[in-house]
Design a protein around this motif. Structure first.
Motif, PDB file in Angstrom:
ATOM      1  N   VAL A   1     -25.046  -6.401  12.523  1.00  0.00           N
ATOM      2  CA  VAL A   1     -24.493  -6.296  11.164  1.00  0.00           C
ATOM      3  C   VAL A   1     -24.089  -4.850  10.927  1.00  0.00           C
ATOM      4  N   CYS A   2     -22.973  -4.627  10.248  1.00  0.00           N
ATOM      5  CA  CYS A   2     -22.647  -3.255   9.869  1.00  0.00           C
ATOM      6  C   CYS A   2     -21.892  -3.249   8.542  1.00  0.00           C
ATOM      7  N   ALA A   3     -21.978  -2.110   7.861  1.00  0.00           N
ATOM      8  CA  ALA A   3     -21.239  -1.909   6.609  1.00  0.00           C
ATOM      9  C   ALA A   3     -19.959  -1.169   6.942  1.00  0.00           C
ATOM     10  N   SER A   4     -18.924  -1.417   6.125  1.00  0.00           N
ATOM     11  CA  SER A   4     -17.660  -0.719   6.367  1.00  0.00           C
ATOM     12  C   SER A   4     -17.801   0.777   6.084  1.00  0.00           C
TER      13      SER A   4
ATOM     14  N   GLU B   1     -24.131   0.125   2.724  1.00  0.00           N
ATOM     15  CA  GLU B   1     -25.170  -0.011   3.749  1.00  0.00           C
ATOM     16  C   GLU B   1     -26.395  -0.798   3.252  1.00  0.00           C
ATOM     17  N   ALA B   2     -26.746  -0.634   1.972  1.00  0.00           N
ATOM     18  CA  ALA B   2     -27.927  -1.356   1.467  1.00  0.00           C
ATOM     19  C   ALA B   2     -27.686  -2.864   1.546  1.00  0.00           C
ATOM     20  N   GLY B   3     -26.474  -3.278   1.186  1.00  0.00           N
ATOM     21  CA  GLY B   3     -26.142  -4.711   1.253  1.00  0.00           C
ATOM     22  C   GLY B   3     -26.165  -5.202   2.692  1.00  0.00           C
ATOM     23  N   ALA B   4     -25.620  -4.396   3.604  1.00  0.00           N
ATOM     24  CA  ALA B   4     -25.603  -4.790   5.020  1.00  0.00           C
ATOM     25  C   ALA B   4     -27.028  -4.867   5.556  1.00  0.00           C
ATOM     26  N   ALA B   5     -27.882  -3.938   5.107  1.00  0.00           N
ATOM     27  CA  ALA B   5     -29.277  -3.946   5.557  1.00  0.00           C
ATOM     28  C   ALA B   5     -29.977  -5.225   5.104  1.00  0.00           C
ATOM     29  N   ALA B   6     -29.655  -5.676   3.887  1.00  0.00           N
ATOM     30  CA  ALA B   6     -30.273  -6.911   3.377  1.00  0.00           C
ATOM     31  C   ALA B   6     -29.822  -8.107   4.219  1.00  0.00           C
TER      32      ALA B   6
ATOM     33  N   LEU C   1     -31.252  -9.468  12.378  1.00  0.00           N
ATOM     34  CA  LEU C   1     -30.254  -8.931  13.311  1.00  0.00           C
ATOM     35  C   LEU C   1     -30.292  -7.400  13.253  1.00  0.00           C
ATOM     36  N   PRO C   2     -29.845  -6.725  14.299  1.00  0.00           N
ATOM     37  CA  PRO C   2     -29.817  -5.263  14.254  1.00  0.00           C
ATOM     38  C   PRO C   2     -28.737  -4.760  13.301  1.00  0.00           C
ATOM     39  N   LEU C   3     -29.068  -3.653  12.633  1.00  0.00           N
ATOM     40  CA  LEU C   3     -28.094  -3.016  11.723  1.00  0.00           C
ATOM     41  C   LEU C   3     -27.450  -1.853  12.470  1.00  0.00           C
ATOM     42  N   LEU C   4     -26.133  -1.856  12.503  1.00  0.00           N
ATOM     43  CA  LEU C   4     -25.416  -0.793  13.208  1.00  0.00           C
ATOM     44  C   LEU C   4     -24.985   0.295  12.229  1.00  0.00           C
TER      45      LEU C   4
ATOM     46  N   THR D   1     -19.148  -2.568  22.444  1.00  0.00           N
ATOM     47  CA  THR D   1     -19.170  -3.291  23.726  1.00  0.00           C
ATOM     48  C   THR D   1     -20.496  -4.010  23.965  1.00  0.00           C
ATOM     49  N   ARG D   2     -21.564  -3.631  23.233  1.00  0.00           N
ATOM     50  CA  ARG D   2     -22.862  -4.220  23.590  1.00  0.00           C
ATOM     51  C   ARG D   2     -23.164  -5.513  22.838  1.00  0.00           C
ATOM     52  N   LEU D   3     -22.317  -5.866  21.875  1.00  0.00           N
ATOM     53  CA  LEU D   3     -22.531  -7.105  21.122  1.00  0.00           C
ATOM     54  C   LEU D   3     -21.268  -7.977  21.184  1.00  0.00           C
ATOM     55  N   ASP D   4     -21.445  -9.267  20.965  1.00  0.00           N
ATOM     56  CA  ASP D   4     -20.290 -10.185  20.990  1.00  0.00           C
ATOM     57  C   ASP D   4     -19.550 -10.203  19.659  1.00  0.00           C
ATOM     58  N   ALA D   5     -20.299 -10.028  18.571  1.00  0.00           N
ATOM     59  CA  ALA D   5     -19.668 -10.127  17.248  1.00  0.00           C
ATOM     60  C   ALA D   5     -20.480  -9.362  16.226  1.00  0.00           C
ATOM     61  N   LEU D   6     -19.795  -8.931  15.171  1.00  0.00           N
ATOM     62  CA  LEU D   6     -20.462  -8.208  14.090  1.00  0.00           C
ATOM     63  C   LEU D   6     -20.207  -8.919  12.772  1.00  0.00           C
TER      64      LEU D   6
END
Ligand SMILES: C[S@@+](CC[C@H](N)C(=O)[O-])C[C@H]1O[C@@H](n2cnc3c(N)ncnc32)[C@H](O)[C@@H]1O
Length: 288
Positions: free
Chosen positions: A31-34, A39-44, A51-54, A64-69
């Motif tokens: 998951v990542c924020a634009s 970022e707080a919303g993405a963290a939630a 899932l890991p937060l990028l 390259t290390r993940l298939d989708a975000l």
């Protein structure tokens, strides 16, 4: 409509979560924020889905290390395949032109006939396989009261985000639509779903079987299909139909690829066929 979920505790980056099924390639998600302000919303989101937060602003094309975000940009949550040649994002946007366009399409009319629009007002439909909510949107637009259920957590998150974003647009057409929709993340067979107004019709659109030669999957949908194939809850569409047929509803409608066998090889009362799909209608009693 259900309310957006809140909570913004920080999430520590973890190893990628892999959703895997025997014999099929796993899907690694993050998951990542634009931008940092989201970022707080993405963290939630990351916390709810484990899932890991990028880092904010991670570009899916260069990951390259993940298939989708799952990318959060304000109200907009989208699932983006990584890599340079990735297809477009998958999101739920009830206000999109494509969604509105369905109103005029033949799809609309066939689905309406299949569930029995016009035979009872209001017609209450349990969309037990809501997915990205496109069919539910058509049904609500036709005046049905729709209970949507989606049990795959990532898809449920996209759907909830789409409903929340639609509610914030201040568009009268969307407001009317949303007033007829109620969303339950989780399995449609859960007892809490059935405390809702009693359904007249159960609608099922199970994922077309993998490698079904009649079910061409659009590029952007292939990722969702892989996600579902790798979901811990494996396909049990036949059992879902068996369950639906035992409920006190007037009919059960199943969407099928046009030339596929009927689900569970149960013969429907009749079918309504379009060009690519058909609706198998199991009539259990009269609707009026
Ligand atoms: C093909 S998609 C449905 C697409 C949807 N009709 C639309 O218009 O966007 C099927 C969905 O049903 C969900 N599903 C399957 N069985 C379910 C169940 N028992 N309860 C809730 N959701 C279920 C899957 O997770 C998947 O997202």
């Amino acid at each position: 409509m259900s309310q957006p979920r809140a909570g913004h505790a920080p999430v520590r980056p973890r190893a990628p979560v892999i959703r895997r099924a025997a014999g099929s390639r796993a899907v690694a998600l993050g998951v990542c924020a634009s931008e940092p302000s989201h970022e707080a919303g993405a963290a939630a989101v990351a916390r709810r889905l484990a899932l890991p937060l990028l880092t904010s602003g991670t570009d899916p094309r260069h990951c390259t290390r993940l298939d989708a975000l799952l990318c959060l940009d304000g109200d907009d949550l989208s699932l983006r395949q990584t890599g340079r040649r990735a297809p477009g994002p998958v999101r739920v946007d009830f206000g999109a032109a494509a969604m509105r366009h369905r109103r005029a399409g033949g799809h609309n009319e066939l689905l309406g006939r299949a569930v029995g629009v016009g035979k009872k007002t209001p017609l209450v439909v349990l969309d037990a396989t809501a997915g990205l909510g496109r069919d539910a949107c058509v049904l609500a637009d036709l005046g049905c009261r729709v209970t949507l259920c989606e049990r795959e957590p990532v898809i449920a998150e996209l759907l909830q985000a789409g409903l929340t974003a639609a509610a914030r647009r201040g568009d009268p057409w969307l407001d009317a639509l949303l007033s007829r929709m109620r969303f339950y993340p989780g399995d449609a067979r859960s007892p809490r779903v059935h405390s809702d107004p009693a359904a007249d019709v159960i609608y099922l659109d199970p994922m077309f079987e993998p490698r079904d030669k009649y079910a061409a999957v659009k590029k952007d949908m292939a990722l969702l299909q892989r996600l579902l194939e790798n979901s811990p809850v494996q396909s049990d569409a036949g059992q879902l139909l068996d369950w639906a047929l035992q409920q006190p509803v007037a009919r059960v409608v199943v969407k099928r690829p046009i030339r596929a066998l009927s689900l569970g090889e149960r013969t429907p009362s009749h079918s309504i066929a379009g060009r690519a799909v058909r609706y198998d209608v199991h009539v259990l009693r009269s609707l009026n």
